[in-house]
Scaffold this active site. Sequence first.
Site, PDB file in Angstrom:
ATOM      1  N   LYS A   1      -6.321   5.706 -12.592  1.00  0.00           N
ATOM      2  CA  LYS A   1      -5.917   6.603 -11.502  1.00  0.00           C
ATOM      3  C   LYS A   1      -5.691   8.049 -11.962  1.00  0.00           C
ATOM      4  O   LYS A   1      -5.748   8.961 -11.154  1.00  0.00           O
ATOM      5  CB  LYS A   1      -4.671   6.069 -10.791  1.00  0.00           C
TER       6      LYS A   1
ATOM      7  N   SER B   1       4.091   3.307  -4.819  1.00  0.00           N
ATOM      8  CA  SER B   1       5.085   2.766  -5.721  1.00  0.00           C
ATOM      9  C   SER B   1       4.425   2.394  -7.033  1.00  0.00           C
ATOM     10  O   SER B   1       5.027   1.827  -7.915  1.00  0.00           O
ATOM     11  CB  SER B   1       5.754   1.538  -5.100  1.00  0.00           C
TER      12      SER B   1
ATOM     13  N   GLU C   1     -11.679  -8.869  -5.328  1.00  0.00           N
ATOM     14  CA  GLU C   1     -10.375  -8.798  -4.663  1.00  0.00           C
ATOM     15  C   GLU C   1      -9.570 -10.054  -4.936  1.00  0.00           C
ATOM     16  O   GLU C   1     -10.136 -11.107  -5.232  1.00  0.00           O
ATOM     17  CB  GLU C   1     -10.593  -8.794  -3.144  1.00  0.00           C
TER      18      GLU C   1
ATOM     19  N   GLY D   1      -5.994 -11.640  -0.470  1.00  0.00           N
ATOM     20  CA  GLY D   1      -6.131 -10.364   0.251  1.00  0.00           C
ATOM     21  C   GLY D   1      -7.578  -9.928   0.301  1.00  0.00           C
ATOM     22  O   GLY D   1      -7.937  -8.904  -0.272  1.00  0.00           O
TER      23      GLY D   1
ATOM     24  N   ASP E   1      -9.562  -8.588   2.479  1.00  0.00           N
ATOM     25  CA  ASP E   1      -9.964  -7.736   3.610  1.00  0.00           C
ATOM     26  C   ASP E   1     -11.281  -7.006   3.345  1.00  0.00           C
ATOM     27  O   ASP E   1     -12.084  -6.810   4.257  1.00  0.00           O
ATOM     28  CB  ASP E   1      -8.866  -6.714   3.925  1.00  0.00           C
TER      29      ASP E   1
ATOM     30  N   SER F   1      -9.095  -2.126 -15.184  1.00  0.00           N
ATOM     31  CA  SER F   1      -8.598  -0.929 -14.493  1.00  0.00           C
ATOM     32  C   SER F   1      -7.247  -0.400 -14.963  1.00  0.00           C
ATOM     33  O   SER F   1      -6.964   0.782 -14.802  1.00  0.00           O
ATOM     34  CB  SER F   1      -8.541  -1.193 -12.986  1.00  0.00           C
TER      35      SER F   1
HETATM   36  C1  LIG Z   1      -5.027   1.333  -7.777  1.00  0.00           C
HETATM   37  C2  LIG Z   1      -5.491   0.275  -8.700  1.00  0.00           C
HETATM   38  C3  LIG Z   1      -6.569  -0.567  -8.367  1.00  0.00           C
HETATM   39  C4  LIG Z   1      -7.304  -0.475  -7.056  1.00  0.00           C
HETATM   40  O1  LIG Z   1      -7.981   0.746  -6.915  1.00  0.00           O
HETATM   41  P1  LIG Z   1      -8.540   1.249  -5.527  1.00  0.00           P
HETATM   42  O2  LIG Z   1      -9.163   2.555  -5.801  1.00  0.00           O
HETATM   43  O3  LIG Z   1      -7.384   1.335  -4.560  1.00  0.00           O
HETATM   44  O4  LIG Z   1      -9.519   0.216  -5.059  1.00  0.00           O
HETATM   45  C5  LIG Z   1      -6.988  -1.486  -9.312  1.00  0.00           C
HETATM   46  N1  LIG Z   1      -6.351  -1.623 -10.503  1.00  0.00           N
HETATM   47  C6  LIG Z   1      -5.320  -0.848 -10.853  1.00  0.00           C
HETATM   48  C7  LIG Z   1      -4.682  -1.045 -12.180  1.00  0.00           C
HETATM   49  C8  LIG Z   1      -4.832   0.137  -9.965  1.00  0.00           C
HETATM   50  O5  LIG Z   1      -3.794   0.913 -10.310  1.00  0.00           O
END
Ligand SMILES: *Cc1c(COP(=O)(O)O)cnc(C)c1O
Length: 319
Positions: free
Chosen positions: A54, A79, A205, A209, A211, A305
């Site tokens: 992010k 959060s 996903e 969830g 969706d 991620s």
């Molecule tokens: C926010 C986040 C996601 C999901 O990302 P999106 O862009 O909302 O699809 C996945 N893994 C981690 C660690 C995140 O912080």
Amino acid sequence: MDSLPTFASVKEAAAVIKGHAHRTPVLTSRTANQISGAELYFKCENLQRMGAFKFRGAFNALSRFGPRQKETGVVAFSSGNHAQAIALSARILGMPATIVMPNDAPAAKVAATREYGGTVVSYDRYREDREAIGADLASRHGMTLIPPYDHADIIAGQGTAALELLEDVGALDALFVCLGGGGLLSGCALAARALAPSIRIFGVEPEAGNDGQLSLRSGAIVTIDSPKTIADGAQTQHLGQLTFAIIQREVEDIVTATDADLIEAMRFFATRMKLVVEPTGCLGLAGFLNVREQFAGQRVGIIVSGGNVDLARLSAFFA
Ligand SMILES: *Cc1c(COP(=O)(O)O)cnc(C)c1O
């Protein structure tokens, strides 16, 4: 709808974040290849600054603020990792950041956001509407609201993860990306399609969830109740307008993983690859393993991620 970001937007974002975001490593594992029957390339965003991808989108979005926007600063409601990414990026770029967080947010996350210099405004998630609070701060104080996923600069920034992955390892047959609101998946899809036109792109996903899966398969954005899952980064209730448009165009399917699958993947990362990965960060691997038969012998990219899980919570999963 605002206009959609493109591969050119991802390349611009890459230039903007260069020297600020880490170029995270791509790891491989013989054991993972043996188990899966494919050749896996893990893009390790758990090793990104503040512990998740992010930072890429947040830094890109804030870098584009004009002088007046910089002066009044940014407001975000989150959060989780978006809050920390916005607070850290704002500090680096020298602007104030206000983060609207529920008053029951984990103390560690509130503390981390404050440590990065963010001002935390708390609210009661059962009685108050965070979007209204954010909008009110934006209008009264002239702050700019930056949403966690449905924003062109956020999407372009997140896409730099796949851009780096493909630059480092060359074309891939398939890419698996975890999915909450779809900023990461849609941005990565822009980069992957441009660098490897025939690549097959999948979102993953939590099963509780799904969706995004329902939305992609039905052709319209589906909204669900807040899902109950350990993947707290993917508890979004619906995709965004921009993210859905890109996902519809570029993504073949969205697959799912259960909480048990995520714990299994977390254990694999910790024991075999010496990586601390948060539950949401395990979605890519867990979802891929659920459909691996289709990919025997192929080169598959997995976006890992994030790694923000405290040790007490991590160990409780294996108790
Ligand atoms: C926010 C986040 C996601 C999901 O990302 P999106 O862009 O909302 O699809 C996945 N893994 C981690 C660690 C995140 O912080």
